[in-house]
Design a protein around this motif. Sequence first.
Motif, PDB file in Angstrom:
ATOM      1  N   ILE A   1       6.392  16.420  -6.063  1.00  0.00           N
ATOM      2  CA  ILE A   1       5.730  15.790  -4.923  1.00  0.00           C
ATOM      3  C   ILE A   1       5.496  14.308  -5.198  1.00  0.00           C
ATOM      4  N   LEU A   2       5.017  13.986  -6.404  1.00  0.00           N
ATOM      5  CA  LEU A   2       4.757  12.585  -6.756  1.00  0.00           C
ATOM      6  C   LEU A   2       6.050  11.777  -6.755  1.00  0.00           C
ATOM      7  N   ALA A   3       7.146  12.399  -7.200  1.00  0.00           N
ATOM      8  CA  ALA A   3       8.424  11.677  -7.235  1.00  0.00           C
ATOM      9  C   ALA A   3       8.847  11.252  -5.837  1.00  0.00           C
ATOM     10  N   ARG A   4       8.621  12.104  -4.844  1.00  0.00           N
ATOM     11  CA  ARG A   4       8.983  11.725  -3.482  1.00  0.00           C
ATOM     12  C   ARG A   4       8.060  10.615  -2.964  1.00  0.00           C
ATOM     13  N   ILE A   5       6.787  10.674  -3.310  1.00  0.00           N
ATOM     14  CA  ILE A   5       5.837   9.656  -2.857  1.00  0.00           C
ATOM     15  C   ILE A   5       6.206   8.285  -3.398  1.00  0.00           C
ATOM     16  N   THR A   6       6.624   8.225  -4.643  1.00  0.00           N
ATOM     17  CA  THR A   6       6.852   6.933  -5.313  1.00  0.00           C
ATOM     18  C   THR A   6       8.288   6.440  -5.211  1.00  0.00           C
ATOM     19  N   ALA A   7       9.165   7.248  -4.630  1.00  0.00           N
ATOM     20  CA  ALA A   7      10.598   6.920  -4.668  1.00  0.00           C
ATOM     21  C   ALA A   7      10.902   5.545  -4.089  1.00  0.00           C
ATOM     22  N   ASP A   8      10.267   5.182  -2.986  1.00  0.00           N
ATOM     23  CA  ASP A   8      10.623   3.930  -2.310  1.00  0.00           C
ATOM     24  C   ASP A   8       9.496   2.897  -2.315  1.00  0.00           C
ATOM     25  N   LEU A   9       8.533   3.072  -3.200  1.00  0.00           N
ATOM     26  CA  LEU A   9       7.445   2.102  -3.259  1.00  0.00           C
ATOM     27  C   LEU A   9       7.934   0.777  -3.832  1.00  0.00           C
ATOM     28  N   PRO A  10       7.382  -0.352  -3.363  1.00  0.00           N
ATOM     29  CA  PRO A  10       7.776  -1.643  -3.930  1.00  0.00           C
ATOM     30  C   PRO A  10       7.234  -1.819  -5.336  1.00  0.00           C
ATOM     31  N   ALA A  11       7.765  -2.797  -6.026  1.00  0.00           N
ATOM     32  CA  ALA A  11       7.262  -3.109  -7.363  1.00  0.00           C
ATOM     33  C   ALA A  11       5.816  -3.570  -7.260  1.00  0.00           C
ATOM     34  N   GLY A  12       5.080  -3.320  -8.334  1.00  0.00           N
ATOM     35  CA  GLY A  12       3.698  -3.760  -8.379  1.00  0.00           C
ATOM     36  C   GLY A  12       2.681  -2.658  -8.189  1.00  0.00           C
TER      37      GLY A  12
ATOM     38  N   MET B   1      -1.532 -19.659   3.710  1.00  0.00           N
ATOM     39  CA  MET B   1      -0.135 -19.595   3.253  1.00  0.00           C
ATOM     40  C   MET B   1       0.201 -18.191   2.771  1.00  0.00           C
ATOM     41  N   ALA B   2      -0.354 -17.197   3.448  1.00  0.00           N
ATOM     42  CA  ALA B   2      -0.226 -15.804   3.023  1.00  0.00           C
ATOM     43  C   ALA B   2       1.212 -15.341   2.796  1.00  0.00           C
ATOM     44  N   PRO B   3       2.183 -15.746   3.629  1.00  0.00           N
ATOM     45  CA  PRO B   3       3.544 -15.237   3.401  1.00  0.00           C
ATOM     46  C   PRO B   3       4.155 -15.630   2.058  1.00  0.00           C
ATOM     47  N   ARG B   4       3.580 -16.640   1.403  1.00  0.00           N
ATOM     48  CA  ARG B   4       4.119 -17.052   0.103  1.00  0.00           C
ATOM     49  C   ARG B   4       3.650 -16.161  -1.053  1.00  0.00           C
ATOM     50  N   PHE B   5       2.707 -15.290  -0.766  1.00  0.00           N
ATOM     51  CA  PHE B   5       2.095 -14.502  -1.837  1.00  0.00           C
ATOM     52  C   PHE B   5       2.286 -13.005  -1.574  1.00  0.00           C
ATOM     53  N   THR B   6       2.092 -12.227  -2.599  1.00  0.00           N
ATOM     54  CA  THR B   6       2.172 -10.764  -2.478  1.00  0.00           C
ATOM     55  C   THR B   6       0.771 -10.205  -2.305  1.00  0.00           C
ATOM     56  N   ASN B   7       0.531  -9.596  -1.167  1.00  0.00           N
ATOM     57  CA  ASN B   7      -0.784  -9.059  -0.835  1.00  0.00           C
ATOM     58  C   ASN B   7      -0.933  -7.660  -1.432  1.00  0.00           C
ATOM     59  N   ALA B   8      -1.866  -7.515  -2.362  1.00  0.00           N
ATOM     60  CA  ALA B   8      -2.046  -6.219  -3.025  1.00  0.00           C
ATOM     61  C   ALA B   8      -2.468  -5.133  -2.049  1.00  0.00           C
ATOM     62  N   LEU B   9      -3.203  -5.500  -1.006  1.00  0.00           N
ATOM     63  CA  LEU B   9      -3.595  -4.509  -0.007  1.00  0.00           C
ATOM     64  C   LEU B   9      -2.396  -4.016   0.799  1.00  0.00           C
ATOM     65  N   HIS B  10      -1.403  -4.875   0.980  1.00  0.00           N
ATOM     66  CA  HIS B  10      -0.183  -4.418   1.639  1.00  0.00           C
ATOM     67  C   HIS B  10       0.529  -3.376   0.778  1.00  0.00           C
ATOM     68  N   LEU B  11       0.548  -3.603  -0.516  1.00  0.00           N
ATOM     69  CA  LEU B  11       1.146  -2.608  -1.407  1.00  0.00           C
ATOM     70  C   LEU B  11       0.390  -1.290  -1.329  1.00  0.00           C
ATOM     71  N   ALA B  12      -0.936  -1.395  -1.285  1.00  0.00           N
ATOM     72  CA  ALA B  12      -1.746  -0.178  -1.158  1.00  0.00           C
ATOM     73  C   ALA B  12      -1.458   0.525   0.161  1.00  0.00           C
ATOM     74  N   ALA B  13      -1.271  -0.262   1.215  1.00  0.00           N
ATOM     75  CA  ALA B  13      -0.942   0.337   2.510  1.00  0.00           C
ATOM     76  C   ALA B  13       0.418   1.023   2.472  1.00  0.00           C
ATOM     77  N   ASP B  14       1.366   0.440   1.745  1.00  0.00           N
ATOM     78  CA  ASP B  14       2.671   1.091   1.589  1.00  0.00           C
ATOM     79  C   ASP B  14       2.525   2.446   0.903  1.00  0.00           C
ATOM     80  N   LEU B  15       1.665   2.491  -0.103  1.00  0.00           N
ATOM     81  CA  LEU B  15       1.430   3.761  -0.789  1.00  0.00           C
ATOM     82  C   LEU B  15       0.810   4.780   0.168  1.00  0.00           C
ATOM     83  N   ILE B  16      -0.190   4.372   0.923  1.00  0.00           N
ATOM     84  CA  ILE B  16      -0.840   5.307   1.843  1.00  0.00           C
ATOM     85  C   ILE B  16       0.143   5.783   2.903  1.00  0.00           C
ATOM     86  N   ALA B  17       1.019   4.900   3.359  1.00  0.00           N
ATOM     87  CA  ALA B  17       2.054   5.320   4.306  1.00  0.00           C
ATOM     88  C   ALA B  17       2.967   6.369   3.674  1.00  0.00           C
TER      89      ALA B  17
END
Length: 367
Positions: free
Chosen positions: A268-279, A191-207
């Motif tokens: 530089i950090l401000a640009r990296i974090t500007a559009d990151l999701p919560a969490g 039931m993965a879509p019902r939960f927030t995957n922390a690795l997805h958040l990490a992938a968003d940061l790396i992107a």
Amino acid sequence: MLTRIEDILATLVAFPTVSARSNLELVDWVARFLSDAGFSVTRIAAEGEPKAGLLARFGAGQGGTLLSAHTDVVPVEGQRWSVEPFALTPRGDRLHGRGTTDMKGFVACVLALAETLRATPPARPVSIALSWDEELGCRGIPQMIDRVIPTLGRPDLCIVGEPTLMRLGLGHKGKASFRATCHGTAGHSAMAPRFTNALHLAADLIAALRSEQARLLREGAQDAAYDIPCSTVHAGRMQGGVALNIVPDLAEVLFEIRHLASETTEEILARITADLPAGVEITPTGAYPGLESDPATPAIAAFAALLPDPAPVKVSYGTEAGFFAARGIPTVVCGPGTMDDGHQPDESIARDQLALCAAILARQLRG
């Protein structure tokens, strides 16, 4: 002089001052050595660790030269050495052992000269600063820097003896490191879509890190004196999750920013974090300033005139030099050997580099 330098270097290499261990035995030995040579020595204890640095001074009056180095070395585990890492091993014209290049070779040159000063005193003071935990991101020198000028006086020049093949290093990038903790919600993977995957958040940061690096390459500040002419971002470690069938609720990314003097970590950090999701929670874990010294500064120009090649260079690695420069002390990076040999198995330094370093420092100290 070279024989004496080798003797001292053998003693220094024999102290296994890997950053994960104590450096107190080395500091004790150096403190006795310098006291016997006529220096006034001040020990600075690390906060909460069995480590220390020292500040030492010979001579009266104002100005003079400050010689700076770190006492710690990088680990040898996982490397294939053909010699004992913590014993000095001569091979032809080179001396092998952990720290020979980075940077106990410079310290050996400094100490060999230090014990000659009593017989022929220099016209201006000679000072020495030895720190700890430089290899962990310059963690020791911030605990020492506020005591440098009150203890030693204000020198005319600080020479940080990191390996430059005795070239005049006038610049390097600053660095800041961070830990990103990504908070998700655990659940069954069916039931993965019902939960927030922390690795997805990490992938968003790396992107976001990759996007910022592309932007810096494309339109960021440039300095052609560096191998990589722009500021850089880098993700060095990512981890998270406990089992394939569990949506991970926690992930961690370790990343860094190395920035030119014309850019700041904050922007530089401000640009990296500007559009990151919560969490995604980002915590600083360390930083050191960059260096951008002026070759026209009188003390730097005078030192450059002593070098076989006075043309300035900029180095790709970080040093403690920016801490001294931030206190208004003209500061350069200049030492024997090359960082191509540092951090490597069978680390070594050429004897002629040690001889050149000692000769240049002798002219500087007695000039």
